[in-house]
Design an enzyme around this catalytic site. Structure first.
Site: not given
Length: 546
Positions: A125, A248, A294, A355, A390
């Site tokens: 990811e 997100h 992100r 998110h 994160r």
């Protein structure tokens, strides 16, 4: 509520009082039940939590091609200077052991065949330099939660209280004692009856998850109203870094699909982002393209939407073929098909949505808060692991490791039981006929203004405007709280409003752009000093009726 009905139930005593039934709460409860009695409170369905909707997986070094040091460095890089490196090292290094424990408990992480037998099918990811995401197809959190719930629900020393909502922390100082302050439990509301009760414990553990419902558009379920953060702040516990709300990049854009996340793993397996003209745009934004962190991807998508006037962008994974998609992403494929979208034939319309909160209740690296007797684990806590942003799939890792560490530490700190006389919760007031209308209106207004003024890209003037409007809303809610009979809706609204204020106040305190906090007035990080946490603290509010 009938005035003749008793409004308060007798206090219930346990060794551990755990609020929340996601991965962190369940894992802590199961481990602590080996040593003492546990009360597990969950305000709704026990299996409804942010964990349940975590599709991607759990980041952990499990391959010879990877290393702990690479995972540590990826986490530090994503955290944009605010990670606490010792905490990062502790959690990453503990990851393999905790994952093996989850496997032993029965979590069926997806495997793939290799020349030497089965091994974990590791995904990749955004922000990760290697494949290190263990997953259970595309429903990892749900699978983990089911296994842990089965263990906890059948344990003889765990008492589960579904439909009980924590309202306030009970502390010695809030009860009027001059002794060193300590948390001794919670007041909680039984949703079905409107009755209050005290749950007392030597250790109170907040595992209440995040605050996504503070925003109009979110991937979070309805239970994510920031309850733990709000309760802790009202009890005088420091809160840090709430400005870092992770949006997100890819939630399904469809009127029939509320809150449905399109996992980052789709981009990890080759999905590309297209604008309204069918053009790929991430190549011009970041060297990692669709696998950029992100915050970068979310801002790029928002910019494309504003530039084109089109309500979404598109995530294209068609080239992988139907056979692959139905096997690797069965949940996503089925959900999209249910709203008339065949992702093997057409790209997926997506938009960013709130998110994950990277800040929260200040804790040490064992989940211990500055208030003795109170612990916080999982998304509700600010350990210093995530910093300003994160890294994908680090959340389940942190929740599992911190639940394990907190359980071990709390078992070593058994406190003597205190003989205190608890006042009954003041039941004053009646529910007004138009309460639901007022609550619904305030709920809509908070979520809309947070989305409009405190979103992916911010300005100081919009933040100040949001705070001014929140001042009036909070005053109105506090007046209702002090004068009316409590309902779960009022308690959630109150917490939502407090957390919205904390997000705005932290954002106003940070005069720079860093990680997830991007403010046009200060578009660069502050290079004049080392990165600083934004910490908020207040004197404890008195308990109602004292």
């Amino acid at each position: 509520m009938d005035d003749s009905t008793p409004s308060f139930q007798a206090a219930r005593e346990f060794d551990f009082v755990v609020v929340g039934s996601g991965l962190a709460g369940l894992f802590f409860a199961w481990k602590s039940a080996q040593r003492g009695t546990v009360a597990l409170l969950t305000k709704g369905n026990p299996q409804e939590s942010n964990t349940r909707y975590a599709q991607g997986g759990i980041a952990c070094v499990m391959s010879p091609d990877d290393s702990l040091e690479l995972h540590i460095q990826d986490t530090l890089l994503a955290g944009a200077g605010l990670c606490k490196e010792p905490v990062v090292r502790t959690i990453v290094e503990a990851g393999p052991g905790v994952v093996r424990e989850l496997v032993e408990l029965g979590v069926p992480f997806t495997a793939r065949e290799s020349g030497e037998g089965d091994e974990f099918d590791l995904g990749r990811e955004g922000g990760h330099s290697r494949r290190r995401i263990l997953h259970v197809d595309d429903a990892t959190g749900e699978a983990i939660e089911k296994v842990l719930w089965d263990r906890v629900a059948s344990h003889p020393r765990v008492s589960v209280f579904p439909g009980w909502m924590a309202v306030e922390l009970i502390t010695l100082r809030r009860l009027g004692f001059d002794a060193q302050d300590r948390c001794i439990g919670i007041y909680a509301l039984e949703r079905a009856t409107g009755k209050m009760a005290a749950f007392l414990g030597q250790h109170t553990v907040l595992a209440t998850g995040g605050c996504g419902k503070t925003y109009l558009y979110t991937s979070n379920p309805d239970v994510a109203t920031g309850d733990g953060v709000a309760m802790a702040f009202r009890a005088g516990v420091p809160i840090a870094n709430m400005e870092f709300i992770q949006f997100h990049p890819t939630c399904l854009y469809h009127p029939a699909a509320k809150n449905f996340l399109i996992s980052e793993a789709v981009r990890g397996e080759g999905g590309i982002l297209l604008n309204a003209q069918g053009q790929r745009f991430m190549e011009a934004v970041h060297p990692l393209k669709e696998l950029a962190p992100r915050d970068v991807v979310a801002r790029a998508i928002e910019a494309e939407i504003k530039k084109s006037g089109h309500p979404c962008v598109y995530l294209d994974i068609r080239h992988k073929g139907r056979a692959y998609l139905t096997k690797r992403f069965p949940t996503i494929y089925a959900k999209c098909l249910s709203v008339g979208l065949d992702i093997a034939e057409e790209p997926i319309p997506v938009v960013p949505a709130a998110h994950y909160q990277c800040g929260g209740i200040v804790t040490d690296w064992e989940g211990r808060t500055p208030l003795p007797g109170l612990w916080a684990i999982g998304e509700v806590a600010c350990t210093g692991f995530h910093g300003a942003n994160r890294l994908a799939s680090n959340s389940l890792l942190e929740a599992a490791v911190m639940a394990d560490r907190a359980a071990r530490a709390a078992q070593k700190e058994q406190a003597s039981r205190l003989a205190v006389t608890l006042p009954e919760w003041d039941p004053r007031g009646k529910t007004l006929s138009d309460e639901r209308l007022i609550i619904a209106q305030n709920w809509r207004e908070i979520r809309q203004l947070m989305w409009d003024y405190v979103g992916i890209v911010r300005t100081v003037s919009r933040l100040q405007r949001a705070r001014q409007r929140l001042n009036g809303i909070v005053s109105e809610i506090e007046e209702m709280f002090e004068s009316q009979s409590l309902t779960a809706d009022l308690v959630e609204l109150r917490n939502l409003a407090w957390v919205a204020c904390l997000i705005v106040d932290c954002a106003l305190s940070r005069r720079e752009s860093r990680g997830l906090h991007y403010v046009l007035d200060y578009p660069e990080p502050d290079a004049t000093r080392p990165p600083q946490d934004t910490v908020l603290w207040r004197e404890p509010l008195p308990l109602r009726g004292r």
